[in-house]
Design an enzyme around this catalytic site. Structure first.
Site, short mmCIF file in Angstrom:
data_model
loop_
_atom_site.label_atom_id
_atom_site.label_comp_id
_atom_site.label_asym_id
_atom_site.label_seq_id
_atom_site.Cartn_x
_atom_site.Cartn_y
_atom_site.Cartn_z
N GLY A 176 0.81 -1.22 0.00
CA GLY A 176 0.00 0.00 0.00
C GLY A 176 0.84 1.26 0.00
O GLY A 176 0.35 2.35 -0.33
N ASP A 177 2.10 1.15 0.39
CA ASP A 177 3.07 2.25 0.28
C ASP A 177 3.95 2.11 -0.95
O ASP A 177 4.21 3.09 -1.65
CB ASP A 177 3.98 2.26 1.51
N LEU A 178 4.43 0.90 -1.20
CA LEU A 178 5.45 0.71 -2.22
C LEU A 178 4.91 0.91 -3.63
O LEU A 178 5.59 1.50 -4.49
CB LEU A 178 6.06 -0.68 -2.09
#
Length: 404
Positions: A176-178
């Site tokens: 969800g960040d990468l």
């Protein structure tokens, strides 16, 4: 040796935590001069481990070190007028600035897109936020904070991950960040290319929620085409068989043989060639309908063999590979040849650490050694001189704790 492709590009990194630093790391790994602007007490991830046992200084741990390599650091208090002025000076000669604060934060510091483009009309401004920026479409969730698990949950990923009879499962890495980080790097590079042609920069906005929707595109088109609501299927694929993870006698192994010729080859190897002509298994569609029987047949064979034996028997024509643990990755010759395990100095420790390498390779440019992540404010004086500040200016800013 040819220079790395982004040599000469300058990126001002106003990010923290994971999504933003990973995005700017991609630029730094490919040769850009990435200037990491940290608060006076440092990026929040500096104090998060893991740490080496002999590291008494604990200047930064593995979390920070792995995604802030190849960067320079300047520590600035953005809340002070002098600090904001340092950033405005920095962007005058920069190609891009990237930040991942909530909407409005940088505007309150006098560092929003509209203000910074007054300093540099060709500046590209990249923003990573949980639910996007009002400049590109104001979400009803715009003011909410977000972390990886929230993006995975809302974006549909957790609804299709895990066992059918189990709880929703978060994918292990912080996707969800990468993934938003990778999309932002892609968007910013596109805008830099455009700015080099037109002389005008752009505001580039990626929402974490939007990125996971894009990554889970299959559930969108499935629901649109059929009305279906895809659910959790474990390691199986809804449209392909065999396609999953099977038990060997020393662990688990992934096998994917959905093409009929791959299945026929697999049946030969398992010494049941006639099975490929059985109407229950002759086509991929039939195997999907009878996936439990397919799994039973395969595991009767794999469960009596090691992962290496299964791989050796199938790998010439059937995609296959072991479910590796971290220690097994360190022993894999592929990763050594591909320089995907990179040795980097670790301040405070007597020996270097290993980081995941950069998967983007260039045939005419051998991979350069990674530089360790910077110490907090390690390059403050150097960077201040580059933007025209005198020794007296730097002393004054340090005395006021505007820079460190």
């Amino acid at each position: 040796m040819t220079e790395l492709p982004l040599a000469g590009l300058r990126v001002i990194d106003l990010t923290r935590a994971l999504a933003g630093p990973y995005c700017t790391m991609l630029f730094a790994d490919l040769g850009a001069d990435v200037i990491k602007v940290e608060p006076i007490d440092g990026d929040m991830s500096r104090t998060q481990g893991p740490f080496r046992q002999d590291d008494r200084d604990r200047l930064f741990g593995g979390y920070f070190g792995s995604i802030n390599r190849n960067k320079r650091s300047i520590a600035v208090d953005l809340s002070q007028p002098g600090g904001a002025e340092v950033i405005r000076r920095l962007v005058r000669d920069a190609d891009a600035v990237i930040e991942n604060f909530r909407p409005g934060v940088m505007d309150r510091f006098g560092l929003g897109y509209e203000r910074l483009r007054e300093e540099n009309p060709r500046l590209v401004y990249g923003a990573i936020r949980g639910f996007g920026d009002p400049r590109t479409g104001e979400s009803p969730y715009v003011a909410r904070p977000a972390f990886d698990v929230v993006a995975q949950a809302m974006g549909g990923m957790m609804a299709i991950t895990g066992r059918p009879d189990g709880d929703p499962v978060k994918i292990g890495p912080g996707i969800g960040d990468l993934y938003p980080a990778v999309l932002t790097a892609f968007g910013v590079m596109g805008a830099i290319w455009d700015a080099q042609r037109t002389g005008h920069g752009r505001f580039v906005d990626v929402a974490m929620y939007d990125a996971i929707i894009s990554l889970c595109e299959r559930i969108i088109h499935q629901h649109s085409y059929t009305g279906a609501v895809p659910g959790r299927e474990g390691n199986d694929h809804p449209l392909l068989a065999p396609f999953g993870v099977f038990q060997a006698n020393d662990g688990w192994i992934a096998v994917a043989a959905p093409l009929d010729k791959q299945w026929a080859r697999m049946c030969e190897v398992m010494e049941i060639p006639n099975l490929s002509h059985d109407p229950r298994f002759a086509t991929n569609a039939a195997r999907v309908d009878n996936r439990d029987q397919v799994r039973e047949v395969i595991e009767q064979w794999t469960s009596t063999r090691s992962r290496a034996e299964v791989t050796d028997a199938l790998a010439d024509t059937v995609p296959v590979g072991p479910v590796n643990t971290a220690d097994e990755l360190f022993a894999d010759p592929h990763l050594k040849v591909r320089r995907m395990l990179v040795e980097v100095e670790q301040p405070g420790s007597a020996s270097p650490v290993i980081l995941a390498g950069q998967p983007v390779k260039f045939a005419d440019t051998p991979s350069s050694p990674f530089r360790r992540a910077p110490l907090l404010g390690e390059h403050t004086d150097q960077i201040c001189r580059e933007i025209g500040l005198t020794a007296t200016d730097i002393t004054r800013l340090r005395a006021a704790q505007t820079v460190v």
